[in-house]
Design an enzyme around this catalytic site. Sequence first.
Site, PDB file in Angstrom:
ATOM      1  N   ARG A   1       0.859  -1.189   0.000  1.00 44.20           N
ATOM      2  CA  ARG A   1       0.000   0.000   0.000  1.00 44.20           C
ATOM      3  C   ARG A   1       0.889   1.230   0.000  1.00 44.20           C
ATOM      4  O   ARG A   1       1.673   1.436   0.916  1.00 44.20           O
ATOM      5  CB  ARG A   1      -0.884  -0.025   1.251  1.00 44.20           C
TER       6      ARG A   1
ATOM      7  N   SER B   1     -12.569  -3.742   0.083  1.00 41.62           N
ATOM      8  CA  SER B   1     -12.864  -3.276   1.445  1.00 41.62           C
ATOM      9  C   SER B   1     -14.360  -3.077   1.616  1.00 41.62           C
ATOM     10  O   SER B   1     -15.022  -2.537   0.727  1.00 41.62           O
ATOM     11  CB  SER B   1     -12.169  -1.937   1.713  1.00 41.62           C
TER      12      SER B   1
ATOM     13  N   LYS C   1      -5.284   4.552  10.076  1.00 37.59           N
ATOM     14  CA  LYS C   1      -6.415   5.168   9.384  1.00 37.59           C
ATOM     15  C   LYS C   1      -7.371   5.721  10.419  1.00 37.59           C
ATOM     16  O   LYS C   1      -8.418   5.142  10.700  1.00 37.59           O
ATOM     17  CB  LYS C   1      -7.134   4.132   8.517  1.00 37.59           C
TER      18      LYS C   1
END
Lengths: 211, 211
Positions: free
Chosen positions: A39, A108, A137
């Site tokens: 990521r 997701s 996050k």
Amino acid sequence: MKPDYSLYLVTDRMRMSTKALDKAVEQAVIGGCTMVQLREKEISSLDFYALALEIKKITDRYGIPLIINDRIDIAMAAGATGVHIGQKDIPADIARKMIGKDMLLGVSATSVEEAVNAAKAGADYLGVGAMFPTETKPDASHVSMEELGKIRRAVDIPIVVIGGISEENAMLFKTMGINGLAVVSAVIARPDIKRSAATLKSLFLGKGGCE
Amino acid sequence: MKPDYSLYLVTDRMRMSTKALDKAVEQAVIGGCTMVQLREKEISSLDFYALALEIKKITDRYGIPLIINDRIDIAMAAGATGVHIGQKDIPADIARKMIGKDMLLGVSATSVEEAVNAAKAGADYLGVGAMFPTETKPDASHVSMEELGKIRRAVDIPIVVIGGISEENAMLFKTMGINGLAVVSAVIARPDIKRSAATLKSLFLGKGGCE
């Protein structure tokens, strides 16, 4: 061959205990991580591509899947196993058409609706969360254990839970039929990456247990 | 059909005279822009994809090519005509393999070496610049007119010049065998986008001239 989702590493270079992503990933894999998702949000496409090729050498060596977050083009260019998309990425049905049937597609989901839509669109697995508060996050939606149970009953594709997964909660999910833990900080932010991975995996699978 | 490169609009929403990108693009096309490149660096993949579909409605209506900057996945997902990649994006040869023969591949080049490599890798055209100082890309390498001439002689694919192109210099390039002007601020930052496009095109082609 069906992927083993039990300990799914998601990279985050901002939260690493070491500067060398390749070494961190290798330690995590030796410790027991069964998949790696790369990521990257802030680097150039060329750097992302080069990094994917570098990490792929490791995942290939250990025979585990490499998944690229968001960037379908990077996944295809680097010959990754698959791509993982969020709700703010290219829609899942379009992604599936682009990558064909052979590449893995992860999506997701934070609700039953998103989960069912993703499964219909051709997702191979779901990443559900954030389950708990997380520094990676901070603005991610939270999913309750109750909603997770509903999602589990609503779809029959594998589910990994993500967001705040740690040694304190790793043992909660297997009996619910969840297929794996997706971990970021709980592995790569730790001083002993290998041991952290091994501990989480053993907690997830049940002490001394194996599949 | 060979694309008409003569006035190649590159979008930059940070430098627009209006907030509505679709209206700005349409005015530019009515004014004479022959191609549109959508360039977005800060938005989500979903937003980029949605914007590409929106702008594609306009370019399709006027029958001109839509090119996506950098993101091969967005270009493929949105059904764009092609993709434009820089030296910090996925390498041109890999990009060509991914998009196949039918999609257009543009590559940025600042030197003879980069230009020759891009042509060998399968580029359909080159974007050469920055020719002059520009606020859009203040850190871009500058290309001298001499180097541009060398690049023109070294490759036989179409070349558009980019970077600081304006009404003051638009007339310099056609006699050198350059195929078009790539413009950002000189069109979309102007109060009258349509007129600015028309003026630049007429200056490039030679007053009252046509091809």
